[in-house]
Design an enzyme around this catalytic site. Structure first.
Site, mmCIF file in Angstrom:
data_model
loop_
_atom_site.group_PDB
_atom_site.id
_atom_site.type_symbol
_atom_site.label_atom_id
_atom_site.label_comp_id
_atom_site.label_asym_id
_atom_site.label_seq_id
_atom_site.Cartn_x
_atom_site.Cartn_y
_atom_site.Cartn_z
ATOM 1 N N GLY A 37 -5.411 -3.531 -20.210
ATOM 2 C CA GLY A 37 -6.929 -3.936 -19.949
ATOM 3 C C GLY A 37 -7.406 -5.233 -20.524
ATOM 4 O O GLY A 37 -7.927 -6.092 -19.926
ATOM 5 N N GLY B 160 -2.085 1.482 -20.610
ATOM 6 C CA GLY B 160 -1.333 2.607 -21.188
ATOM 7 C C GLY B 160 -0.460 3.194 -19.917
ATOM 8 O O GLY B 160 0.877 3.329 -20.254
HETATM 9 P P1 ADP Z 1 -3.962 -4.801 -23.879
HETATM 10 O O1 ADP Z 1 -5.237 -4.076 -23.741
HETATM 11 O O2 ADP Z 1 -3.719 -6.069 -22.544
HETATM 12 O O3 ADP Z 1 -2.608 -4.038 -23.595
HETATM 13 P P2 ADP Z 1 -3.987 -4.742 -26.491
HETATM 14 O O4 ADP Z 1 -5.074 -3.930 -26.426
HETATM 15 O O5 ADP Z 1 -2.790 -4.523 -27.219
HETATM 16 O O6 ADP Z 1 -3.667 -5.604 -25.275
HETATM 17 O O7 ADP Z 1 -4.493 -6.247 -27.577
HETATM 18 C C1 ADP Z 1 -5.697 -6.908 -27.244
HETATM 19 C C2 ADP Z 1 -6.201 -7.370 -28.366
HETATM 20 O O8 ADP Z 1 -5.305 -8.015 -29.343
HETATM 21 C C3 ADP Z 1 -7.202 -8.409 -28.077
HETATM 22 O O9 ADP Z 1 -8.547 -8.111 -28.456
HETATM 23 C C4 ADP Z 1 -7.138 -9.631 -29.139
HETATM 24 O O10 ADP Z 1 -8.299 -10.179 -29.935
HETATM 25 C C5 ADP Z 1 -5.973 -9.024 -30.169
HETATM 26 N N1 ADP Z 1 -4.990 -9.716 -30.726
HETATM 27 C C6 ADP Z 1 -4.234 -10.884 -30.078
HETATM 28 N N2 ADP Z 1 -3.599 -11.404 -31.052
HETATM 29 C C7 ADP Z 1 -4.153 -11.090 -32.387
HETATM 30 C C8 ADP Z 1 -3.835 -11.622 -33.564
HETATM 31 N N3 ADP Z 1 -3.072 -12.532 -34.051
HETATM 32 N N4 ADP Z 1 -4.678 -11.080 -34.533
HETATM 33 C C9 ADP Z 1 -5.558 -10.008 -34.371
HETATM 34 N N5 ADP Z 1 -5.790 -9.619 -33.053
HETATM 35 C C10 ADP Z 1 -5.169 -10.095 -32.183
HETATM 36 MG MG MG Z 2 -6.374 -2.983 -24.978
#
Ligand code: ADP
Ligand code: MG
Length: 411
Positions: free
Chosen positions: A368, A392
């Site tokens: 997402g 997910g």
């Molecule tokens: P997705 O929804 O694509 O699977 P996630 O939910 O796992 O991704 O992670 C997304 C979040 O990760 C973003 O809101 C981003 O700000 C955060 N993020 C990325 N790098 C860092 C970091 N170094 N420290 C803290 N948060 C991080």
């Molecule tokens: Mg996410």
């Protein structure tokens, strides 16, 4: 795939029939503003095909995680307003899920019209662990269709859930696979069965523990695993480096170490950052410096420094790896892209995927926040081979898990 498809349902004829469609309208909101309408746009084609064929479409969807009772904050209204703007046919929203409003509006639907039920999670039975409770709710949903009803699952983002509107309903009404789910499954299959090599996987995001199972399953399948985002610090810690006040899941260090050891023998190479952007605090306007991955505490911020993005050297190295790939799967932003000062790594990876797409590679973005990131950073959906609407669900598929929503459809 032996599941019945939307085309088969259309061939049977749907004029005058009530068709229940499970869509994924779980959009990100800022108050009542939809900040990324990707899921609404992705859901429209199936609803439109049915409406154009004369069906009386009843859409079921969830938004966020309400606690099993109506909660205005999680109303589907903003998503439905967007859907109504995009649709060429009438779209209405019921005031409840299976209550008087839903019943009345469903019964008064004309051919070619659509009705969206309120957030299915406003009813606690939707997500209940009790099979009987879920089945009872599914029956009430099915009753909205009267005679000749059918069910279409087009909500890939929910197929990993054993929920009434995804799983139980499929054994009550004749069930069909929507095109969105079919496309997602076809693309993900290409990533798990004989992906064209080199196969590069880029993982980032905020929680290592969320992604460990997929890493586990990709060792031996992917040629290279590039690690960025908040999870990179657990990897750096596993290599013995200090990470200041960056995100760190201490209890996962051992598991990560075992992956690093297993990977080499299995033919999978981990590519870890060599530099990171370290900030004074977690804020959009924080002071920041680039530090070598083994000297995160060596900046002016010392032990309080927080890594918020991969550094420029790492971004360039990742782009180079992606450029050699024939298949790329990317999940999880490389940094806190919501703050422009820490979006460069995510932007570089998105650009590298876009270039790889142009060069003929299959590129898939899942998750997402990752999907939202490429759009807010100004990329077009067409610059990627596929943007998965289900974070997910796509990860669980890649983990090799059985997905209840697909099982229920025989997919
Ligand atoms: P997705 O929804 O694509 O699977 P996630 O939910 O796992 O991704 O992670 C997304 C979040 O990760 C973003 O809101 C981003 O700000 C955060 N993020 C990325 N790098 C860092 C970091 N170094 N420290 C803290 N948060 C991080
Ligand atoms: Mg996410």
């Amino acid at each position: 795939m032996t599941a019945h498809t939307l085309d088969e349902l259309l061939a049977e004829g749907v004029r005058g029939r009530h068709v229940l469609v499970r869509s994924d309208l779980n959009v990100p909101l800022d108050g009542s503003t939809v900040t990324d309408d990707g899921r609404v746009r992705a859901s429209l084609p199936v609803i439109a095909k049915l409406a154009e064929a004369g069906a009386r479409v009843i859409v079921m969807a969830h938004l966020g995680r309400p606690k099993g009772a109506p909660d205005e904050k999680y109303s589907l209204r903003p998503a439905v307003e967007r859907l109504a703007e995009l649709a060429a046919f009438p779209v209405r929203l019921a005031a409840d899920v299976v209550g008087p409003s839903a019943k009345e509006l469903a019964a008064s639907l004309a051919d070619g019209e659509a009705l969206v039920l309120e957030n299915v999670r406003f009813d606690a039975r939707e997500t209940s662990k009790d099979d009987g409770e879920r089945a009872a709710f599914a029956r009430e949903l099915a009753e909205l269709t009267g005679d000749g009803g059918a069910y279409v699952d087009d909500a890939f983002g929910a197929v990993h859930r054993k929920h009434a509107s995804v799983y139980d309903i499929a054994s009550i009404l004749p069930a069909y696979l929507g095109e969105l789910v079919r496309t997602e499954v076809e693309v993900l299959k290409r990533l798990t069965e004989g992906a064209e090599r080199p196969y590069v996987v880029v993982l980032g995001g905020s929680k290592v523990s969320d992604k460990l199972a997929v890493i586990d399953n990709l060792i031996g399948k992917a040629d290279r695993l590039l690690v960025g985002g908040g999870m990179l610090f657990t990897f750096l810690a596993a290599q013995g480096h200090k990470v200041g006040s960056s995100l760190l899941e201490r209890d996962q260090i051992g598991t990560v170490q075992s992956y690093l050891e297993r990977a080499a023998a299995a033919g999978t190479e981990f590519v870890l950052p060599t530099d990171v952007v370290v900030a004074s605090k977690f804020a959009a306007d924080a002071e920041h410096e680039v530090a070598s991955a083994d000297a995160i505490e060596g900046t002016a911020f010392g032990e309080t420094g927080i890594g918020l993005d991969i550094g420029p050297e790492t971004a360039a190295a990742f782009a180079k790896e992606i450029a050699t790939a024939r298949t790329v799967f990317w999940n999880g932003p490389m940094g806190v892209f919501e703050f422009p000062a820490f979006a460069a790594g995510t932007k570089a990876v998105a650009q590298a995927l876009a270039d790889a797409t142009s060069a003929g590679a299959l590129t898939v973005v899942g998750g997402g926040d990752s999907a939202a990131a490429v759009r807010t950073l100004g990329f077009e959906d067409s610059q990627f081979g596929h943007i998965s609407t289900g974070g997910g669900a796509s990860l669980e598929y890649l983990e090799g898990k059985e997905l209840p929503g697909l099982t229920a459809l025989g997919a």
